[in-house]
Design an enzyme around this catalytic site. Structure first.
Site, PDB file in Angstrom:
ATOM      1  CG  ASP A   1      -2.236   0.812   0.861  1.00  0.00           C
ATOM      2  OD1 ASP A   1      -2.178   1.644  -0.063  1.00  0.00           O
ATOM      3  OD2 ASP A   1      -3.261   0.653   1.532  1.00  0.00           O
TER       4      ASP A   1
HETATM    5  C1  NOJ Z   1      -4.031   3.858  -0.015  1.00  0.00           C
HETATM    6  C2  NOJ Z   1      -5.224   2.961   0.113  1.00  0.00           C
HETATM    7  O1  NOJ Z   1      -5.202   2.279   1.347  1.00  0.00           O
HETATM    8  C3  NOJ Z   1      -5.330   1.963  -1.014  1.00  0.00           C
HETATM    9  O2  NOJ Z   1      -6.504   1.244  -0.871  1.00  0.00           O
HETATM   10  C4  NOJ Z   1      -5.247   2.662  -2.332  1.00  0.00           C
HETATM   11  O3  NOJ Z   1      -5.446   1.751  -3.368  1.00  0.00           O
HETATM   12  C5  NOJ Z   1      -3.907   3.342  -2.418  1.00  0.00           C
HETATM   13  N1  NOJ Z   1      -3.790   4.335  -1.367  1.00  0.00           N
HETATM   14  C6  NOJ Z   1      -3.673   4.008  -3.770  1.00  0.00           C
HETATM   15  O4  NOJ Z   1      -4.474   5.118  -3.902  1.00  0.00           O
END
Ligand code: NOJ
Length: 744
Positions: A283
């Site tokens: 993430d």
């Molecule tokens: C953080 C989020 O937790 C995740 O779900 C998302 O896909 C990413 N950022 C990218 O935006």
């Protein structure tokens, strides 16, 4: 000849013979590319940056993104929108030595330009075909706009409405969540990866992110193996079985080990036991964040931990880029570990057809035809209407008559456009907002000139300003019926939007009180991304529709339901608490040794002395304009072995005045087992359409799979014993019951 896009003149011949041979497997093709790569180029494939256009995480700065791409130091970008922008980045990638195409990822969570209801709302439809179609359309639009990878579906089970991200998942139930995970993956990826309208799914967040302590985003997770395997992992497995190409790990630690550096989750379970052949992306920044967790000393150790644990691509932390080469040099990791990650990523690039044509998702004409296309908009309207939950309808106030003379439409959410989209969207305000149908416009579209429509905002969503009340009351007095649209702001739920107070904000319920005092019938629309607490409304308003956030077609869909062109059929995918003090609250809990059965007795039992134990609205609850009678529950036998099946038949009759759909829910309770079992568990359901006055007999099959569970050793077993079988219209509204025995 497509190969010329990615092979420098110097290497052309050797690669040509390898890659162009059609009969060779993907894996051979991947190996032949890998063979040509320097260590730096390999590490580049593991590196993902955000485009500077939009940010979906803490800002990072890179002034030389373009040159890094041209140097083969980047494998993927996220947040690049539109064919023009994607094409320009991909053109730079084609200037790199090996011309390896970039992947373009995006949070396409509930539609792309045509926006669908937020995922939690769609889950309320309990309609797998509709959910799959929504993902299919999202993929069709996104892939036409340069995107080949969506960071969805989020399949985290969520039992805590304080957690803002409940809006992005399918709610609290593992069985329902698993079916929805499958539907979404199938929708996004289409018939197969490589199709022009397919995007890779990314199942997230692996794992247990939904159980963040206190509902606080990014918080720790302390979880038993039993709960992990039984409740939280099955939707991931279902998504994998549906062919999900990629996984995203999560920000949280699980029992003290950050998911990103968690070899047990990623290597032992995902890539080991489950044999996942795709790749795992971290993430946003989660590799570097292991330093904050206190799990590693610095970025160097973070990279070491993540690559060992099976995180293949680094989203935005730059830990891989800055440290992997040194880790190899220092003999901390073998190159083979990096090779494995690179191969997984290259494989997907091959499968997507990017090596054949890196620009295949960059056709501007196709983009223009796909975005907000009429068929997509039509589907969005239908799915939005299917997602609206009728919570209350005293004296059949709804549906409203289209010949109602005067309607007062009041509230802070009547006229806004963007609010209807909820969290996660790719809207460019001023451009895309023209495609959103406001609730006001939807009502106008529906009743045309036949009714007089009056409007007052009444109040803001937040704050204590009641200056607008007088105008709202005045128009209510002139009307035959009042519709009041209240709720959260769209960005009050979503990532980093945890709330300790989940009441309807501001003075909105005070406004309702004043409107009810006029004596006019008031229909309340509640707009939200999570279960809210609204006891005053629930107890006093005669009719309530929970509209969540419905997307581009919100206004039309709401009007369809208000006036009975669509009979509501949605059911809550999460328990709605009576008070935040009950949270976490979910229907499939254990009985305990001292169960409480009512609210009047708190003597040495599992209750609150100052609060009911019952939720306001139970999991699976939702009304229709018509009524359904359940009768004639029959099981084909009352004893079965693990090799047998029991056929369950039940008859549903539409006894009301409207044609309608009912979600018939089957719950099981394993009465005595070697580990305690929940008081009931959803094991099957059917959504059926029945014409007024008609009956339908439906059948369910009970097999060993539905009766199995993890025993003390966490082995998946069936144990002989007695089972209670319940058929209901919600988890709390069980209409028919019987029992059967599983014998050796
Ligand atoms: C953080 C989020 O937790 C995740 O779900 C998302 O896909 C990413 N950022 C990218 O935006």
């Amino acid at each position: 000849m497509p190969l010329k896009f990615f092979i420098s003149a110097f290497l052309f011949c050797s690669i040509f013979f390898t890659v162009s041979a059609q009969q060779k497997t993907w894996s051979n093709k991947v190996d032949s590319v890998l063979h040509l790569m320097t260590l730096e180029e390999k590490i580049g494939q593991l590196n993902q940056y955000t485009d500077d256009l939009t940010l979906t995480g803490p800002a990072t700065v890179d002034n030389d993104k373009a040159s890094q791409i041209k140097n083969g130091q980047v494998g993927s970008l996220l947040n690049s929108l539109g064919t023009t922008r994607v094409r320009s980045w991909q053109t730079m990638a084609m200037q790199s030595r090996l011309k390896i195409p970039l992947l373009f990822g995006q949070d396409v969570i509930h539609g792309y330009k045509t926006t669908f209801p937020i995922p939690l709302a769609e889950a309320a439809s309990w309609d797998m075909d509709a959910i799959e179609l929504s993902a299919r359309i999202a993929a069709t639009e996104a892939s036409a706009s340069g995107i080949n990878w969506t960071f969805a579906p989020m399949v985290d089970i969520a039992r805590d409405p304080r957690w803002g991200r409940v809006m992005e998942g399918a709610g609290e139930d593992t069985y329902l969540g698993s079916l929805i995970a499958k539907a979404r993956v199938t929708g996004f990826q289409g018939k197969k990866l490589g199709g022009l309208d397919a995007v890779m799914a990314c199942v997230k967040h692996f794992a247990a992110y939904g159980a963040a302590v206190g509902g606080r985003d990014y918080n720790s997770v302390d979880m038993s193996e039993r709960q992990l395997w039984e409740v939280y992992l099955p939707p991931f497995k279902a998504a994998l079985d549906a062919g999900a190409a990629t996984f995203m790990n999560s920000f949280n630690d699980v029992n003290g080990i950050p998911a990103t550096g968690n070899a047990y989750l990623q290597r032992t379970i995902l890539k080991g036991k489950w044999n996942f052949t795709g790749f795992v992306v971290s993430d946003w920044g989660s590799i570097g964040e292991m330093v904050n967790h206190g799990y590693v000393k610095n970025d160097y150790e973070a990279a070491l931990s993540a690559i060992r644990a099976g995180s293949d691509m680094d989203m935005e932390s730059r830990s891989y880029k800055n440290n992997l080469a040194k880790l190899v040099k220092d003999n901390k990791i073998p190159v083979s570990l990096i090779d494995d990650a690179v191969k997984r990523i290259l494989l997907k690039k091959f499968e997507l057809g990017l090596f054949d044509d890196p620009f295949r998702f960059c056709n501007t004409t196709r983009e223009q035809q796909a975005l907000n296309n009429a068929a997509h908009v039509k589907a969005a309207r239908a799915i939005a209407a299917k997602s609206i939950v009728l919570l209350k309808n005293e004296n059949h106030l709804l549906p409203l008559s289209k010949s109602t003379k005067t309607i007062a439409f009041i509230g802070p959410l009547v006229k806004p456009l963007l609010q209807n989209k909820g969290f996660w969207d790719v809207t460019i305000p001023g451009v895309d907002s023209n495609f959103i149908v406001s609730q006001w416009k939807g009502l106008q579209n529906k009743v045309g000139a036949s009714s007089t429509l009056l409007y007052a905002k009444g109040c803001d969503i937040e704050g204590d300003n009641k200056a607008g009340f007088a105008e709202a009351i005045a128009i209510a007095k002139q009307a035959d019926v009042v519709i009041l649209s209240i709720g959260e702001k769209r960005d009050m739920s979503g990532e980093a939007k945890s709330r300790s107070n989940i009441n309807i904000p501001g003075v909105q319920e005070d406004l309702l009180k004043e409107l009810l005092a006029t004596g006019k019938p008031v229909v309340v629309l509640i707009n939200a991304g999570r279960p809210l607490v609204f006891n005053y409304t629930a107890d006093h308003a005669p009719a309530i529709l929970y509209t969540w956030w419905l997307g581009s077609e919100a206004g039309n869909a709401i009007a369809d339901v208000l006036f009975g062109d669509v009979n509501p059929s949605a059911k809550l995918p999460m328990t709605f608490p009576l008070s935040v003090g009950q949270v976490p609250i979910y229907y499939n809990h254990f009985n305990t040794g001292r169960p409480a059965t009512n609210d009047n007795n708190h003597i040495y039992n599992s209750s609150y002395t100052d609060l009911s134990i019952f939720p306001k609205y139970a999991f699976g609850y939702g009304l229709s304009y018509t009524d359904f009678k359940y009768s004639d529950l029959k099981i084909s036998k009352n004893k079965m072995t693990a090799k047998d099946q029991i056929d369950v038949a039940v008859t549903i009759t539409n006894t009301g005045k409207y044609d309608g759909e009912e979600v018939v829910q089957l719950y099981l309770h394993n009465k005595v087992a070697s580990v305690v079992r929940p008081i009931k568990e959803l094991k099957d359901f059917q959504k059926i359409q029945i014409a007024t006055g008609a009956s339908k007999t439906i059948h369910f099959q009970i097999n060993a799979q539905k009766l199995s569970f993890y025993n003390q050793q966490l082995a998946w077993v069936t144990e002989p014993g007695d089972f209670e079988l319940m058929i209901g219209s919600s988890s709390a509204d069980i209409r028919l019951k019987t029992e059967f025995e599983l014998v050796k």
